[in-house]
Scaffold this active site. Structure first.
Site, PDB file in Angstrom:
ATOM      1  NE  ARG A  56      -2.919   0.326   3.337  1.00  0.00           N
ATOM      2  CZ  ARG A  56      -2.275   0.568   4.487  1.00  0.00           C
ATOM      3  NH1 ARG A  56      -1.578   1.683   4.653  1.00  0.00           N
ATOM      4  NH2 ARG A  56      -2.310  -0.324   5.452  1.00  0.00           N
ATOM      5  CE1 TYR A 109     -14.739  15.903 -14.269  1.00  0.00           C
ATOM      6  CE2 TYR A 109     -14.109  15.259 -12.052  1.00  0.00           C
ATOM      7  CZ  TYR A 109     -14.555  14.918 -13.311  1.00  0.00           C
ATOM      8  OH  TYR A 109     -14.796  13.609 -13.613  1.00  0.00           O
ATOM      9  CG  ASP A 181      -8.459  19.434 -12.352  1.00  0.00           C
ATOM     10  OD1 ASP A 181      -7.715  19.049 -13.281  1.00  0.00           O
ATOM     11  OD2 ASP A 181      -9.494  18.851 -12.011  1.00  0.00           O
ATOM     12  CE  LYS A 206     -10.831  12.530 -17.754  1.00  0.00           C
ATOM     13  NZ  LYS A 206     -11.189  13.621 -16.880  1.00  0.00           N
TER      14      LYS A 206
HETATM   15  C1  LIG Z   1     -11.877  13.516 -15.554  1.00  0.00           C
HETATM   16  C2  LIG Z   1     -11.501  14.671 -14.715  1.00  0.00           C
HETATM   17  C3  LIG Z   1     -11.228  14.521 -13.362  1.00  0.00           C
HETATM   18  C4  LIG Z   1     -11.465  13.221 -12.622  1.00  0.00           C
HETATM   19  O1  LIG Z   1     -10.702  12.182 -13.051  1.00  0.00           O
HETATM   20  P1  LIG Z   1     -11.166  10.651 -12.876  1.00  0.00           P
HETATM   21  O2  LIG Z   1      -9.915   9.911 -13.162  1.00  0.00           O
HETATM   22  O3  LIG Z   1     -12.271  10.427 -13.850  1.00  0.00           O
HETATM   23  O4  LIG Z   1     -11.627  10.488 -11.455  1.00  0.00           O
HETATM   24  C5  LIG Z   1     -10.800  15.621 -12.655  1.00  0.00           C
HETATM   25  N1  LIG Z   1     -10.667  16.829 -13.251  1.00  0.00           N
HETATM   26  C6  LIG Z   1     -10.935  17.017 -14.543  1.00  0.00           C
HETATM   27  C7  LIG Z   1     -10.770  18.363 -15.132  1.00  0.00           C
HETATM   28  C8  LIG Z   1     -11.368  15.945 -15.315  1.00  0.00           C
HETATM   29  O5  LIG Z   1     -11.672  16.145 -16.598  1.00  0.00           O
END
Ligand SMILES: *Cc1c(COP(=O)(O)O)cnc(C)c1O
Length: 388
Positions: A56, A109, A181, A206
């Site tokens: 972990r 988000y 973010d 992403k």
């Molecule tokens: C997709 C996304 C997230 C969250 O990511 P996950 O891996 O789907 O939990 C956070 N911020 C932005 C801007 C996103 O597009």
């Protein structure tokens, strides 16, 4: 961080691997582990200081990914989480305390807002949402109990660019932590830490993954704030499996070539959309006419493949004719993979400090690595179906 003076593409190619430690293998292998054995009692008793002590707490594969994220984001430390939401909630939670106040950009988000409204609020933490264009005006919203300012630039629905350095400068004077973010840029086109941001979070799902087959979150930060983040991270048992870390490292190696391609193709499609009579507006900060363009040029070295456009008000049936006929553009959540996506969106439901009322249907598009000529052809046929 190793290789600090090398260029970004070189750092991303060479970080997070050590062939000499792995029989000469180019890539750090997948180490699957829960139990990690110690050779003798003395070593077991000294495990507090050991880098490897329990699955972990990380494996050579997850540590390699953390090193590579540091190289990408220009950070001293990194943590990896099983999703973007896990990464962002870890950061928010690390600054939660009774009576605390957070400032969150109004274009954040959706699940970021939900974490504030559903989870943090229950524990007496209040969130104020602010206009993404606020800049130094953020100062007026800071209270003695403000602990965190959250940014997202550009917002992944409406693509406003924030004046990140203006906000971090104010935050520093008031001793408030800043987090951003950074998913849109992939960490490739924007390095927030160099602009004074304390914590840069990404959905590694992403662009780091880049192949639409992995859930991952990343947190990049300075050494000064790392211990505080890691404390929350460990208490919640946040960790990533080594198979997933391996996939992330594999995706990351090509982020440079992918991002440059997303940039060029995305702009080509955006420019084509600008000229269509059905399109009221294109939200793409790399376009000179975009309201965020000056800030975009100040902070970003390129644009990803994700942007939006607004169509003149359109009947739902006509929209369905257009969307249902697409074969290259997929419809589904997420983005950042090699393939193109398109979804209608309704950003207004996620707002409270500002209004989103663009006068038509908002659409979000992710331009993948296909030839943009084919994508434009498909969009052209889609608009023909819409008119039919
Ligand atoms: C997709 C996304 C997230 C969250 O990511 P996950 O891996 O789907 O939990 C956070 N911020 C932005 C801007 C996103 O597009």
């Amino acid at each position: 961080m190793k290789n600090k003076n090398l260029c970004l593409d070189t750092r991303v190619t060479h970080s997070g691997r050590a062939p000499e430690q792995h029989f000469g293998m180019v890539n750090t292998p997948v180490y699957r582990a829960s139990t990690i054995l110690f050779p003798n009692l003395a070593a077991l008793e000294a495990k507090e200081g050991a880098k490897l002590r329990y699955g972990r707490r990380g494996t050579p594969t997850t540590h390699a990914l953390e090193d590579a994220i540091c190289a990408l984001e220009g950070a001293e430390r990194a943590l990896v989480a099983p999703s973007g939401v896990s990464a962002l909630s870890t950061v928010l939670m690390s600054h939660a305390e009774p009576g605390a106040h957070f400032l969150v950009t109004d274009n954040a988000y959706g699940p970021t807002r939900k974490f504030c409204e559903f989870t943090l609020r229950k524990f007496g933490i209040e969130t104020t949402y602010y206009d993404p264009a606020i800049g130094t005006g953020i100062e007026a919203l800071i209270r003695p109990e403000t602990r965190l300012i959250w940014m997202e630039s550009p917002g992944s629905q409406t693509f406003e660019v924030q004046d990140v350095a203006a906000i971090t400068e104010v935050a520093r004077r008031h001793g408030v932590t800043t987090a951003i973010d950074n998913t849109w840029s992939g960490g490739y086109f924007f390095q927030p830490i160099a602009h004074g941001v304390d914590i840069s979070v990404q959905a590694g799902t992403k662009y780091i993954s880049g192949h639409s087959d992995l859930m991952l979150g990343t947190i990049a930060c300075s050494a000064a704030i790392y211990d505080r983040l890691r404390e929350t991270y460990l208490r919640f048992g946040v960790c990533v499996g080594s198979d997933d870390a391996y996939l992330a490292l594999r995706g990351l190696r090509t982020i440079g070539v992918r991002m440059r391609h997303h940039h060029a193709s995305g702009l080509q499609v955006a420019n084509w959309l600008l000229e269509q009579p059905e399109v009221l507006r294109v939200m793409h900060p790399a376009l000179p006419q975009d309201p965020g363009h000056a800030l975009f040029r100040k902070y970003f070295t390129g644009a990803s493949g994700l942007f939006g456009f607004v169509m003149k008000s359109v009947e739902h049936d006509a929209l369905a004719r257009m969307f249902d006929g697409f074969s290259l553009f997929g419809m589904g959540s997420s983005w950042g993979g090699y393939e193109s996506l398109i979804v209608p969106s309704n950003p207004s439901v996620y707002r409270s400090a500002t209004e989103w009322n663009p006068g038509g249907q908002t659409v979000r598009i992710h331009v993948g690595l296909e030839d943009p000529a084919d994508l434009i052809d498909e969009l052209r046929k889609g608009l023909d179906r819409l008119r039919a």
